[in-house]
Design a protein around this motif. Structure first.
Motif, PDB file in Angstrom:
ATOM      1  N   ILE A   1       0.866  -1.167   0.000  1.00  0.00           N
ATOM      2  CA  ILE A   1       0.000   0.000   0.000  1.00  0.00           C
ATOM      3  C   ILE A   1       0.904   1.218   0.000  1.00  0.00           C
ATOM      4  N   VAL A   2       0.763   2.026  -1.041  1.00  0.00           N
ATOM      5  CA  VAL A   2       1.599   3.213  -1.155  1.00  0.00           C
ATOM      6  C   VAL A   2       0.709   4.425  -0.960  1.00  0.00           C
ATOM      7  N   LYS A   3       1.034   5.216   0.051  1.00  0.00           N
ATOM      8  CA  LYS A   3       0.285   6.434   0.290  1.00  0.00           C
ATOM      9  C   LYS A   3       0.671   7.451  -0.770  1.00  0.00           C
ATOM     10  N   GLU A   4      -0.287   8.282  -1.148  1.00  0.00           N
ATOM     11  CA  GLU A   4      -0.009   9.304  -2.145  1.00  0.00           C
ATOM     12  C   GLU A   4       1.162  10.177  -1.699  1.00  0.00           C
ATOM     13  N   LYS A   5       2.051  10.456  -2.617  1.00  0.00           N
ATOM     14  CA  LYS A   5       3.231  11.311  -2.419  1.00  0.00           C
ATOM     15  C   LYS A   5       4.287  10.681  -1.519  1.00  0.00           C
ATOM     16  N   GLN A   6       4.114   9.398  -1.162  1.00  0.00           N
ATOM     17  CA  GLN A   6       5.140   8.703  -0.387  1.00  0.00           C
ATOM     18  C   GLN A   6       6.331   8.385  -1.289  1.00  0.00           C
ATOM     19  N   GLU A   7       6.054   8.012  -2.531  1.00  0.00           N
ATOM     20  CA  GLU A   7       7.103   7.742  -3.518  1.00  0.00           C
ATOM     21  C   GLU A   7       7.454   9.041  -4.233  1.00  0.00           C
ATOM     22  N   PRO A   8       8.691   9.174  -4.691  1.00  0.00           N
ATOM     23  CA  PRO A   8       9.052  10.377  -5.445  1.00  0.00           C
ATOM     24  C   PRO A   8       8.207  10.485  -6.720  1.00  0.00           C
ATOM     25  N   ALA A   9       7.848  11.712  -7.081  1.00  0.00           N
ATOM     26  CA  ALA A   9       7.214  11.941  -8.375  1.00  0.00           C
ATOM     27  C   ALA A   9       8.268  11.660  -9.448  1.00  0.00           C
ATOM     28  N   LEU A  10       7.840  11.480 -10.688  1.00  0.00           N
ATOM     29  CA  LEU A  10       8.774  11.304 -11.798  1.00  0.00           C
ATOM     30  C   LEU A  10       8.479  12.369 -12.839  1.00  0.00           C
ATOM     31  N   TYR A  11       9.494  13.169 -13.152  1.00  0.00           N
ATOM     32  CA  TYR A  11       9.374  14.166 -14.225  1.00  0.00           C
ATOM     33  C   TYR A  11      10.254  13.724 -15.378  1.00  0.00           C
ATOM     34  N   ILE A  12       9.630  13.477 -16.539  1.00  0.00           N
ATOM     35  CA  ILE A  12      10.399  13.130 -17.730  1.00  0.00           C
ATOM     36  C   ILE A  12      10.513  14.384 -18.579  1.00  0.00           C
ATOM     37  N   HIS A  13      11.706  14.962 -18.589  1.00  0.00           N
ATOM     38  CA  HIS A  13      11.967  16.166 -19.379  1.00  0.00           C
ATOM     39  C   HIS A  13      12.356  15.772 -20.796  1.00  0.00           C
ATOM     40  N   ASN A  14      13.255  14.785 -20.883  1.00  0.00           N
ATOM     41  CA  ASN A  14      13.734  14.295 -22.170  1.00  0.00           C
ATOM     42  C   ASN A  14      14.135  12.839 -21.971  1.00  0.00           C
ATOM     43  N   LEU A  15      13.503  11.931 -22.688  1.00  0.00           N
ATOM     44  CA  LEU A  15      13.762  10.503 -22.520  1.00  0.00           C
ATOM     45  C   LEU A  15      15.068  10.064 -23.171  1.00  0.00           C
ATOM     46  N   GLY A  16      15.450  10.719 -24.261  1.00  0.00           N
ATOM     47  CA  GLY A  16      16.700  10.368 -24.941  1.00  0.00           C
ATOM     48  C   GLY A  16      16.793   8.874 -25.182  1.00  0.00           C
ATOM     49  N   ASN A  17      17.914   8.265 -24.823  1.00  0.00           N
ATOM     50  CA  ASN A  17      18.129   6.823 -24.975  1.00  0.00           C
ATOM     51  C   ASN A  17      17.956   6.087 -23.649  1.00  0.00           C
ATOM     52  N   PHE A  18      17.098   6.611 -22.776  1.00  0.00           N
ATOM     53  CA  PHE A  18      16.918   6.013 -21.464  1.00  0.00           C
ATOM     54  C   PHE A  18      16.381   4.594 -21.598  1.00  0.00           C
TER      55      PHE A  18
ATOM     56  N   ILE B   1      14.058  12.722 -11.883  1.00  0.00           N
ATOM     57  CA  ILE B   1      13.997  13.440 -13.150  1.00  0.00           C
ATOM     58  C   ILE B   1      14.798  12.665 -14.182  1.00  0.00           C
ATOM     59  N   ILE B   2      14.228  12.498 -15.375  1.00  0.00           N
ATOM     60  CA  ILE B   2      14.957  11.883 -16.485  1.00  0.00           C
ATOM     61  C   ILE B   2      15.226  12.972 -17.513  1.00  0.00           C
ATOM     62  N   ASP B   3      16.508  13.163 -17.825  1.00  0.00           N
ATOM     63  CA  ASP B   3      16.908  14.174 -18.810  1.00  0.00           C
ATOM     64  C   ASP B   3      18.320  13.848 -19.277  1.00  0.00           C
ATOM     65  N   GLU B   4      18.665  14.294 -20.431  1.00  0.00           N
ATOM     66  CA  GLU B   4      20.028  14.178 -20.948  1.00  0.00           C
ATOM     67  C   GLU B   4      20.638  15.571 -20.909  1.00  0.00           C
ATOM     68  N   GLY B   5      21.814  15.697 -20.352  1.00  0.00           N
ATOM     69  CA  GLY B   5      22.523  16.971 -20.424  1.00  0.00           C
ATOM     70  C   GLY B   5      22.287  17.941 -19.281  1.00  0.00           C
ATOM     71  N   LYS B   6      21.366  17.664 -18.377  1.00  0.00           N
ATOM     72  CA  LYS B   6      21.137  18.552 -17.237  1.00  0.00           C
ATOM     73  C   LYS B   6      22.082  18.161 -16.109  1.00  0.00           C
ATOM     74  N   LYS B   7      22.627  19.133 -15.409  1.00  0.00           N
ATOM     75  CA  LYS B   7      23.502  18.868 -14.260  1.00  0.00           C
ATOM     76  C   LYS B   7      22.715  19.172 -12.985  1.00  0.00           C
ATOM     77  N   LEU B   8      22.874  18.303 -11.991  1.00  0.00           N
ATOM     78  CA  LEU B   8      22.171  18.479 -10.731  1.00  0.00           C
ATOM     79  C   LEU B   8      22.548  19.803 -10.071  1.00  0.00           C
ATOM     80  N   SER B   9      23.793  20.213 -10.232  1.00  0.00           N
ATOM     81  CA  SER B   9      24.236  21.478  -9.631  1.00  0.00           C
ATOM     82  C   SER B   9      23.431  22.673 -10.163  1.00  0.00           C
ATOM     83  N   GLU B  10      22.839  22.539 -11.354  1.00  0.00           N
ATOM     84  CA  GLU B  10      22.009  23.604 -11.915  1.00  0.00           C
ATOM     85  C   GLU B  10      20.673  23.722 -11.182  1.00  0.00           C
ATOM     86  N   LEU B  11      20.324  22.717 -10.389  1.00  0.00           N
ATOM     87  CA  LEU B  11      19.050  22.706  -9.662  1.00  0.00           C
ATOM     88  C   LEU B  11      19.250  22.886  -8.160  1.00  0.00           C
ATOM     89  N   ASP B  12      20.461  23.297  -7.755  1.00  0.00           N
ATOM     90  CA  ASP B  12      20.795  23.347  -6.322  1.00  0.00           C
ATOM     91  C   ASP B  12      19.898  24.280  -5.514  1.00  0.00           C
TER      92      ASP B  12
END
Length: 188
Positions: free
Chosen positions: A6-23, A98-109
């Motif tokens: 049983i998974v409570k809403e918002k217990q799991e991380p959301a998933l944002y797909i910005h760019n799937l690329g070759n994922f 987040i799924i993306d190609e080319g984004k750096k985590l430091s850009e979202l600090d």
């Protein structure tokens, strides 16, 4: 005897797909295993639909797009990451993958104190850690670390410019005082 998760809403991380690329689709399936809220960039909406996925939120969907039933739409000017992250924070999500190609985590600090972010590309998984972070890894595991400030780590040996290898099976612990976060990446 069966087990049910049983998974409570918002217990799991959301998933944002910005760019799937070759994922890798198999890895995508693993991320989707617990049915997270799925947010998709409008530019790749059709591709994600073609994978048979149920999309909860679409960002900046093109006009006239035939949307799935019960799909929410969010629109924001400027940076799409700002729009998505501000939306998730306002909806009280504690974390997002987040799924993306080319984004750096430091850009979202800027967002790290407000929401836990794990950034996936087709080759790497990146996340921010605070001092005292400890994780068990088998010998030979590789961390990719952009060394922008001083840190210490147990059970870790530098192999290349940003490549660090776990020396023996066991815990790796990071300590540092010069910055709030250190950004780690692991190869997928």
């Amino acid at each position: 005897m069966s087990s049910h998760h049983i998974v409570k809403e918002k217990q799991e991380p959301a998933l944002y797909i910005h760019n799937l690329g070759n994922f890798d689709e198999e890895y995508l399936g693993q991320i989707l295993e617990w049915s997270p809220t799925l947010v998709v960039n409008g530019a790749i909406y059709e591709k994600v639909i073609s994978l048979g996925l149920k999309i909860d939120v679409i960002l900046n969907g093109p006009d006239g797009l035939a949307r799935q039933e019960n799909t929410k739409s969010i629109i924001g000017p400027g940076d799409e990451y700002n729009t998505v992250l501000n939306y998730l924070i306002s909806e009280k999500y504690p974390a997002v993958n987040i799924i993306d190609e080319g984004k750096k985590l430091s850009e979202l600090d800027y967002y790290l104190p407000k929401i836990n972010i794990v950034l996936f590309s087709s080759a790497e998984k990146s996340y921010a850690i605070k001092t005292g972070f400890k994780v068990w890894k088998p010998a030979g595991s590789i961390f990719l670390i952009d060394v922008v400030s001083y840190f210490e780590a147990t059970n870790l040996m530098q192999k290349g410019e940003r490549e660090f290898e776990v020396v023996k099976d066991g815990f790796v612990e990071f300590t540092f005082t010069t910055t709030e976060y250190v950004f780690l990446s692991e190869q997928l």
